[in-house]
Write an enzyme that holds these catalytic residues in place. Structure first.
Site, PDB file in Angstrom:
ATOM      1  N   SER A 118      63.465  54.873  12.471  1.00 52.88           N
ATOM      2  CA  SER A 118      63.165  53.774  11.550  1.00 52.88           C
ATOM      3  C   SER A 118      61.884  54.056  10.794  1.00 52.88           C
ATOM      4  O   SER A 118      60.863  54.394  11.399  1.00 52.88           O
ATOM      5  CB  SER A 118      63.000  52.478  12.327  1.00 52.88           C
ATOM      6  OG  SER A 118      64.252  52.029  12.735  1.00 52.88           O
ATOM      7  N   ASP A 155      63.883  46.625   3.782  1.00 54.22           N
ATOM      8  CA  ASP A 155      63.225  46.822   5.075  1.00 54.22           C
ATOM      9  C   ASP A 155      62.018  47.770   4.957  1.00 54.22           C
ATOM     10  O   ASP A 155      62.070  48.908   5.412  1.00 54.22           O
ATOM     11  CB  ASP A 155      64.262  47.359   6.076  1.00 54.22           C
ATOM     12  CG  ASP A 155      63.826  47.169   7.514  1.00 54.22           C
ATOM     13  OD1 ASP A 155      62.614  46.979   7.751  1.00 54.22           O
ATOM     14  OD2 ASP A 155      64.684  47.214   8.407  1.00 54.22           O
ATOM     15  N   HIS A 207      60.684  46.194   9.826  1.00 51.48           N
ATOM     16  CA  HIS A 207      60.834  45.894  11.255  1.00 51.48           C
ATOM     17  C   HIS A 207      59.905  46.743  12.117  1.00 51.48           C
ATOM     18  O   HIS A 207      59.676  46.411  13.275  1.00 51.48           O
ATOM     19  CB  HIS A 207      62.298  45.955  11.709  1.00 51.48           C
ATOM     20  CG  HIS A 207      62.907  47.309  11.831  1.00 51.48           C
ATOM     21  ND1 HIS A 207      63.625  47.912  10.823  1.00 51.48           N
ATOM     22  CD2 HIS A 207      62.944  48.173  12.866  1.00 51.48           C
ATOM     23  CE1 HIS A 207      64.075  49.081  11.228  1.00 51.48           C
ATOM     24  NE2 HIS A 207      63.675  49.263  12.468  1.00 51.48           N
TER      25      HIS A 207
END
Ligand code: ARG
Length: 720
Positions: free
Chosen positions: A655, A221, A86
């Site tokens: 992230s 991810d 992402h």
């Protein structure tokens, strides 16, 4: 994460729940002995110098700020970097076309020649940090106290630019503890970043928004990039003959596996927390701010999704923006639920009462919370209106773009505008129109525009609405309660605005004039709302921000005084932090225990062929059926571990951050938080907060077995 160590917090903790043990995103260069000692107790095997060193090499040299809001880590001597899917999403989408749909199908460069340049993407290394509190305070003396909040950003920006002058570095001064401390961070930015590998979206975003912010989880991810530098070893713009970046340090990758209770450490760039928020701030969030954002985003997302599922080209075009809006739509909704469930307002009120007891007889703190309450009381009536402008009116890409023309209008109306300034504005507008078109989907935006205008009418107090706009709308298009009124109006805007018509736009921007601008229906509509807000309500916001900053500054000054000589961690502000803790299972609710790992078997359980969230590549399903796990198997479970959880204290911006074991080896990439702890930006619940991590073994399994990219595997320093 993990104890700030009971010994030194216990006195304060007795009556102050803001600062509990087992939490904190610490400034790694300022780790005190107590915090470091606790890390060692929890399982760290490295020295402080190995964590952060100014002259030598340390883990911090392998960590970068990726793009504008993520983290990545260097994992090879040739600048290979891991981050989240992402985080790379925008670049993957930009590199994709309907024919070469890397977003849908994945991409693996089998040699450096096949890597894809990512214009606009850059990474930054932290070079050094200095305390500049006195210098900033000196500069702030020239500003009226109630204007500090508004002008601080500008002041820090000017000081940063001056400090960076002639150095080749970038400098950013960040505020800590609500302006009680200022630290200057020096960064080196590298701009040649290339895409090396990415799994199909059905792995990288497996589970979609249904599984987002949730555990148990089965998402791959990740995305893989490489950093390049000039032949002279300097940061450089993209050039075909640039060479792979040689890092001071890169992380070895452990495929030995993990156990419940293992040490885990996360380095990265957490974007923002408000752990010292007052009860009044929390109430505003719960009652007004979050519900407004959630309602408006809910409506906008539906309009976007409708078009995305119809056409893969639209998916590529607006998928990234959709994902970003959806991510925090779910977050803000969950945040309110958790803040209520965990009784955070009451917790804060208790803290505030404790503070007041301590502050008694200290004139500086007189009436502090009474004043904070008054400031919130004054602002509250207009808070919803502001949200409906930002997330509603400006949630329409067209209206948002239209507001960019305001500067042009002002310049045209001012006889003394210099021609070169006007020219600059025209160039800026051309560039922002190009960007706007890249992400603008007319069909979706038409519906968004109609719905936000109706929601504004329905939800905002009649006395605050732009009256003339709605009166004209009613006269010309019909009843204000009817959807058709708004859809007819929206269609007219899209048919008639010069902003969308290439020929008319070119003619206008070549020789702009106010008459054309004032007639343009998109501009007129956007400005009806923006001017109404700016002329009548923004002053209340300015007052609120100015006064609230000063009061909170005082509050935090007191908090620091109370905690003198104790480690207190500052709120996240996109500066490099380390958080430490352990791999850890948890009990989300009575009678339920969540395991610390999820495996491939779970992908099989969730798999729904053809579904937009739970489909998975046929090849992955084959590998699972054949149990073709290779060296990536976890022997004790007899399966590949896909995701695991830790109790590290992290937030958005982390992230892509590396999850590192006690030996300084990479074991995973953190990519999410769990639903039960979505109040974590404001109050961390140590029993419930978990960080969701991608197990590096699943990542390498996908790279190797699905992508066949053994070149990537061979480049790593694998610890087996
Ligand atoms: N919640 C994650 C974060 O904020 C992003 C996950 C992206 N995946 C998704 N399905 N939207 O870091």
């Amino acid at each position: 994460m993990k104890k700030i160590v009971s010994l030194f917090t216990v006195i304060f903790l007795l009556n102050f729940s803001v600062l509990r043990a087992d939490e904190g995103m610490w400034l790694v260069q300022l780790l005190g002995e107590q915090v470091y000692g606790d890390m060692v107790k929890k399982g760290l095997k490295l020295t402080k110098e190995q964590l952060y060193s100014i002259n030598g090499k340390s883990i911090k040299d392998a960590i970068v700020l990726f793009g504008s809001g993520c983290t990545a880590e260097i994992v090879s001597k040739e600048g290979l970097m891991f981050t989240n899917h992402h985080c790379g999403y925008d670049n993957i989408a930009s590199a994709s076309t309907v024919e070469h749909n890397y977003l849908r199908d994945g991409f693996w460069a089998k040699s450096k020649q096949e890597e894809i340049a990512c214009p606009g993407l850059s990474v930054q290394f932290l070079i050094k940090i200095e305390d500049v509190t006195d210098k900033v305070n000196e500069a702030l003396k020239t500003i009226k106290p109630n204007e500090i909040a508004l002008k601080l950003f500008g002041v820090l920006g000017e000081m940063s630019a001056k400090a960076a002058e002639g150095t080749g570095y970038e400098v950013r001064i960040s505020s800590f503890f609500k302006g009680n401390q200022f630290l200057q961070f020096t960064y080196q930015r590298y701009k040649d970043v290339r895409l090396v590998g990415v799994p199909p979206e059905s792995i990288g975003k497996f589970g979609g928004d249904t599984d987002n912010w949730e555990w148990p989880r089965h998402t791959g991810d990740f995305s893989i990039f490489r950093l390049y530098m000039s032949k002279e070893g300097k940061p450089a713009e993209y050039a075909a003959d640039n060479v792979p970046f040689i890092p001071k340090h890169f992380l070895p990758v452990s495929i030995k596996g993990i156990n419940d209770g293992d040490y885990s450490m996360i380095y990265g760039y957490p974007g923002g927390t408000s752990r010292y928020e007052t009860s009044y701030g929390v109430k505003l969030k719960i009652d007004i701010d979050n519900p407004s954002i959630v309602n408006l985003r809910d409506a906008r997302l539906k309009c976007m999704l409708t078009e995305m599922v119809k056409d893969p080209a639209v998916k590529i075009q607006i998928g990234s923006s959709y994902a970003g809006i959806a991510n925090y739509w779910k977050f803000f909704d969950g945040e309110v639920k958790q803040l209520i469930k965990l009784n955070v307002v009451a917790q804060k009120e208790k803290d505030e009462a404790t503070f007041e007891a301590w502050a008694k007889g200290k004139p500086e703190y007189d009436n502090l919370f009474k004043n904070i309450k008054a400031v919130y009381d004054n602002w509250r009536p207009y808070a919803k209106h502001r949200m409906y402008i930002n997330e509603g009116i400006l949630g329409s890409p067209l209206l948002s773009f239209a507001t960019n023309l305001k500067t042009l209008e002002t310049q045209l109306q001012n006889a003394s505008t210099k021609p070169e300034d006007l020219e600059k504005t025209k160039q800026t507008l051309k560039a922002s129109r190009d960007r706007f078109f890249k992400g603008e989907n007319i069909a979706s935006d038409k519906n968004i525009l109609a719905i936000v205008l109706k929601m504004f009418y329905m939800d905002i107090d009649a006395s605050e609405r732009p009256q003339a706009f709605y009166t004209a709308l009613k006269t010309n298009y019909g009843a204000l309660e009817n959807n058709e009124t708004y859809s007819k109006f929206s269609a007219t805007i899209f048919d008639n605005t010069i902003l969308l018509d290439a020929g008319k736009w070119e003619a206008f921007i070549a020789k702009p004039d106010t008459a054309t601008l004032h007639k343009d229906p998109a501009y007129k509509t956007a400005m009806a709302f923006v001017n109404n807000y700016n002329d009548n309500y923004s002053k209340f916001y300015t007052e609120f921000i100015g006064a609230n900053y000063l009061l909170n500054h005082t509050y935090l000054k007191g908090v620091l005084e109370i905690n003198k000589n104790k480690p207190v961690y500052p709120d996240a502000n996109q500066t490099m932090r380390v958080s430490y803790g352990n791999v850890k299972s948890y009990v989300p609710r009575d009678g339920v225990k969540y395991d610390y790992i999820c495996t491939l078997n779970g992908i099989k359980e969730k798999y729904k062929p053809g579904d937009i969230e739970f489909d998975a590549p046929a090849k992955l399903m084959e590998l699972i059926d054949k149990k073709d796990y290779g060296q990536y198997i976890d022997k004790k479970v007899g399966d590949v571990v896909v995701n695991f959880i830790t109790n590290n204290d992290i937030t958005g911006g982390n992230s892509g951050s590396p999850v590192i074991n006690g030996n300084g080896e990479l074991i995973g990439l953190c990519f999410d938080g769990n639903y039960e702890a979505l109040g974590h930006k404001i109050a961390l619940d140590k029993a419930l907060t978990r960080t969701i991590c991608l197990d590096v073994r699943f990542m390498l399994f996908v790279v190797d077995k699905l992508g066949g990219a053994t070149n990537i595997i061979n480049e790593l320093n694998l610890i087996k």
